[in-house]
Design an enzyme around this catalytic site. Structure first.
Site, PDB file in Angstrom:
ATOM      1  N   ASP A 264      37.338  17.727 -36.969  1.00  0.00           N
ATOM      2  CA  ASP A 264      37.016  17.157 -35.673  1.00  0.00           C
ATOM      3  C   ASP A 264      37.943  15.960 -35.461  1.00  0.00           C
ATOM      4  O   ASP A 264      38.485  15.383 -36.418  1.00  0.00           O
ATOM      5  CB  ASP A 264      35.549  16.735 -35.610  1.00  0.00           C
ATOM      6  N   GLU A 611      24.613  13.265 -19.777  1.00  0.00           N
ATOM      7  CA  GLU A 611      24.410  13.793 -21.127  1.00  0.00           C
ATOM      8  C   GLU A 611      25.708  14.422 -21.606  1.00  0.00           C
ATOM      9  O   GLU A 611      26.385  15.123 -20.858  1.00  0.00           O
ATOM     10  CB  GLU A 611      23.258  14.808 -21.176  1.00  0.00           C
TER      11      GLU A 611
END
Length: 884
Positions: A264, A611
């Protein structure tokens, strides 16, 4: 790929050498990869470990950026088909459909690559063929902002959806994949977002085997995912991207994964950085630890030393990393680049039938509309839907009434013709009068166009308007191509066509407040922008990949504030318009429209600005991109309750990527539709559902709880008390729930035998009948329950979406493996134990929603004799998810 496709004679000679000396049989592409790496200097090798891999011209290797996103369509690369967000794809419970979606997304990636590939074969950010999707993390807690990217809370459903999407993306030929899929984030990763760079997840062996790893196992062993992305967090004390138990022992040794592992972005830097894991002391040691454990590619940012090739060179020179380990990583990376055709001459690239224009096509948009239809979950219906007659007057109220942001979710592309809810209703009910009044914002009073009378070109407000500058680049650099005073920040990129002109713009001037209190500002219609008030950055959504903040600012009536708005164009988004929310705004206009309407449609929920991934949202109930509460935001609930009190027919259409608690509205609204983020065609699909053009068939891929008080702490990764498998309370709407406009009857349910020995499978059959006058689809679900204290409440073990004509019946057969009757012990061992087992086959779980709705179905009991251990991971059923 044939050796004749190699770019240089030197590479062909090196291939011949490698073939002669190879100690074990290798695929042709791996032979080529090894030959290529053998010719590189240490510095050149180190440069290829980074996701921004530079060209090596002497070897005919073009520059390549590995970073592309394709969660539910080609993301961040201008116009593309934007399918429903991943959680909406999961709600279809339709793996053949999800596979078709993956095929379209893979095709559009090829098209985007062809449209932008350099003459030397180089490709840029988001335009490559290595797709960092899907996300098969378990949506274990509804507060997680990135849960929208997943396929829900169930490991079995997630595994089936992940496999289907990967197979669609990559295609059937591993020697020539359409794209490379990277399944993420390995492993045990699901928030909180604010802690992800330093979180050390302590996970019980049972939860690891039973919940967190099955979807990854299926993605690797069945889906044959080319890549795995390791996570930011640590697992049991070791950062995921340096975690040998996970990356080496589980992934490579046990699961026999042959592809490459990518970190990541910034996760390797986290291995050494203060404030993160600080697992080792230096960036060189971090790179060495990652590569040694099995990480092959480092996604990183230029500000981190781990992003620099010199750091990898130093790691080798310091004896922290062997050059052989570095070679191993590069062999894997060049193997997939070769099979994708990234090093081939243009005429020899695979998939010659795909052209640069094969994106956002009519066929792709048609599939998108069908997918949106199948993703919409009808949570409640007191008989209002489908609308019995075309309404004369419709009131569309709420912050998502005409919102494109509510269609797309995060990690998205740009739809060319987005159909909002308002647009969909207007198209479907052309004779009706449709009044649209937002009535409220998402977390504040409603957003309104900022009046030109409140904008000034100078501090004294002697001249109206704002100074507008437009630049022919994305960096606001050089002399502006346009400079003028405009009355408001209203603008259309590339108008009147949809051409991506790669431009940026700036508005400067002053804002005079008309009332005191907190105001929110936004540039409606644009996805990359930032706003300053008196030099203070109050909105920072400049980089849509890393949105950072949206917060209110307190203004005083009559006072003048310096205003600066900057925006960039990475796709055509229609009209931009500067808006604000005033503290004194009233909802009376919304109530007045509702009083006159035949039906009220309240468009509630969230958007990607509230979100998502590691954000700063300064509003009650939100934190770091996550939520602290799962209720509809208070301003929406207040207006919804006032609308319900009017007694008008009320439909609640909720847009969100996560479960919501609707409070009293659960009982007050006549109908509730969960729309998720339904993609570019979403508004049309919702309007058709309300009209009854199709019978909804989607089912919830997660539990809708009543409140966070029913849940364990967010940071607790133990599964006890969360998801339908381990939750013992009453849900508002349970996992697997969903209504339609047809009635289905389950009859003549049978087991091939009612007694079996541990380790044996069982066949189940049931007759399903469409007991209504319209064609409709049913999602048949099979759940298993064991009486062991270590067993969950029940577990999904099979499902199938079936379409039946009016009055049609069909016998359905399910072949369940031994794993369907197994449990996982505390030590992580999977066992089948003696004793009774119950199998439920029906249209949902054998539990009722808070509205009293309960799925039809049949319960069957069998007896298991003996006890046996099973492998930790194995498929539970065969052909269980086949579509119509």
């Amino acid at each position: 790929m044939k050796s004749s496709q190699l770019r240089t004679p030197a590479l062909a000679l090196a291939l011949a050498w490698a073939t002669c000396v190879a100690a074990a049989p290798l695929t042709p592409s791996m032979q080529q990869a090894q030959a290529l790496v053998a010719q590189m200097t240490l510095a050149e090798k180190a440069s290829q470990l980074q996701h921004e891999s530079p060209a090596i011209p002497r070897l005919g290797i073009p520059a390549y950026n590995w970073w592309s996103e394709g969660l539910h369509g080609v993301a961040r690369a201008d116009i593309a088909t934007v399918f429903p967000q991943a959680i909406g794809l999961a709600a279809t419970w339709d793996t053949p459909l999800v596979k078709r979606v993956g095929e379209v997304v893979g095709t559009e990636f090829r098209a985007k690559f062809l449209a932008t590939v350099g003459a030397d074969g180089s490709s840029t950010l988001y335009r490559g063929l290595t797709v960092w999707s899907p996300n098969v993390n378990i949506f274990r807690d509804p507060r997680w902002g990135r849960g929208q990217e997943t396929y829900g809370e169930d490991p079995y459903l997630t595994s089936r959806m992940g496999v289907a999407y990967i197979q669609g993306l990559q295609g059937p030929d591993a020697n020539q994949p359409r794209v490379s899929a990277a399944v993420k984030h390995f492993a045990v990763h699901s928030g909180p977002e604010a802690d992800r760079h330093r979180e050390d997840v302590k996970v019980a062996p049972r939860d690891l085997v039973d919940t967190y790893l099955p979807a990854f196992h299926a993605a690797v062993t069945e889906g044959r995912a080319e890549s795995v992305m390791c996570a930011y967090n640590a697992v049991d004390g070791v950062p995921a991207c340096a975690n040998e138990p996970l990356l080496k022992h589980t992934l490579r040794d046990e699961w026999k994964f042959q592809g490459h592992v990518v970190s990541d972005c910034g996760a390797v830097a986290d291995i050494h950085m203060d404030g993160a894991h600080h697992y080792v002391k230096t960036p060189e040691a971090a790179v060495a630890a990652a590569v040694h454990a099995g990480t092959d590619l480092i996604c990183d940012f230029g500000s981190n030393k781990t992003a620099q090739g010199a750091t990898t060179v130093a790691a080798v020179q310091q004896g922290l990393l062997s050059e052989a380990e570095l070679d191993r990583a590069l062999h894997r990376l060049f193997d997939v680049r070769l099979r994708l055709g990234l090093l081939a001459a243009p005429a020899q690239r695979p998939f010659p039938q795909i052209t640069a224009r094969d994106f956002d096509t009519p066929a792709h948009r048609a599939l998108n509309l069908e997918t949106a239809r199948r993703s919409l979950v009808l949570l409640k219906n007191d008989g209002l839907l489908p609308l019995k007659a075309a309404p004369r007057r419709i009131a569309v109220i709420g912050p998502n009434a005409d919102s494109v942001d509510a269609l797309v979710g995060n990690y998205n592309g740009t739809p060319s013709r987005p159909v909002t809810l308002l647009a969909g209703l207007k198209a479907r009910f052309p004779e009706a009068r449709i009044d649209v009044v937002e009535g409220t914002g998402w977390v504040a009073p409603p957003l309104e166009d900022l009046p030109a009378a409140n904008l000034c070109a100078d501090a004294a407000c002697s001249r109206p308007g704002l100074q507008f500058e437009r630049f022919a680049n994305l960096k606001l650099e050089g002399e502006p191509s346009t400079s003028a005073v405009t009355p408001q920040a209203v603008f259309r990129w590339g108008w009147p066509d949809a051409h991506d002109r790669q431009e940026s713009a700036r508005w400067t001037g002053f804002l005079r407040a008309s009332e005191s209190g907190e105001h929110l500002l936004r540039l409606r219609g644009n996805r990359g922008y930032r706003i300053w008030i008196d030099g203070e950055l109050v909105v920072d959504l400049w980089d849509i990949a890393w949105p950072t903040s949206t917060r209110g600012v307190k203004l005083k009536a009559g006072q003048t504030y310096a205003l600066r708005v900057e925006a960039l164009q990475t796709g055509w988004d229609g009209e931009q318009r500067l808006q604000w929310s005033r503290p004194g705004a009233s909802d009376e206009a919304a109530l007045a429209a509702a009083r006159e309407a035949d039906v009220v449609v309240f468009a509630s929920g969230l958007t990607w600005e509230l979100e998502g991934e590691e954000m700063t949202v300064l509003a009650p109930g939100f934190a770091g991109g996550d939520r602290t509460r799962i209720d509809l935001p208070a301003p929406q609930l207040r207006l919804l309750e006032r609308l319900a009190a009017l007694g008008q027919p009320l439909v609640l259409v909720n847009f969100s990527g996560s479960p919501m608690a609707f409070g009293a509205a659960t009982q007050q609204a006549a109908a509730i539709v969960q729309a998720w983020y339904p993609g570019g065609e979403g508004g049309q699909a919702v309007a058709e559902l309300l009209a009854g053009d199709f019978s909804p068939s989607a089912r919830l891929p997660l539990t809708f709880y009543r409140s966070v008080e029913q849940l364990p702490p967010f940071k607790d990764y133990g599964m006890q008390g969360r998801t339908y498998r381990w939750f013992k309370g009453d849900a508002e709407f349970p996992f697997g729930h969903g209504l339609g406009y047809a009635r289905f009857d389950y009859a003549d349910a049978k087991l091939a035998r009612s007694r079996l020995r541990a380790g044996e499978g069982v066949k189940l059959s049931v007759r399903l009948k469409n007991d209504s006058s319209r064609e409709a689809a049913e999602v048949v679900q099979v759940y298993a329950r064991r009486s062991s204290a270590q067993a969950p409440e029940r577990s999904l073990v099979a499902f199938r979406r079936v379409v039946l004509r009016p009055g049609e019946s069909r016998r359905l057969d399910f072949e369940l493996s031994a794993e369907a009757l197994s449990t996982v012990r505390a030590d992580g061992r999977r066992v089948v134990e003696a004793g009774p087992a119950w199998l439920w086959v029906g249209g949902g779980q054998p539990v009722a929603a808070v509205t009293g709705t309960k799925a039809p179905g049949r319960m069957l009991k069998l007896e298991v004799a003996g006890r046996t251990d099973l492998p930790a991971f194995a498929p539970a059923a065969k052909n269980q998810e086949a579509g119509e």
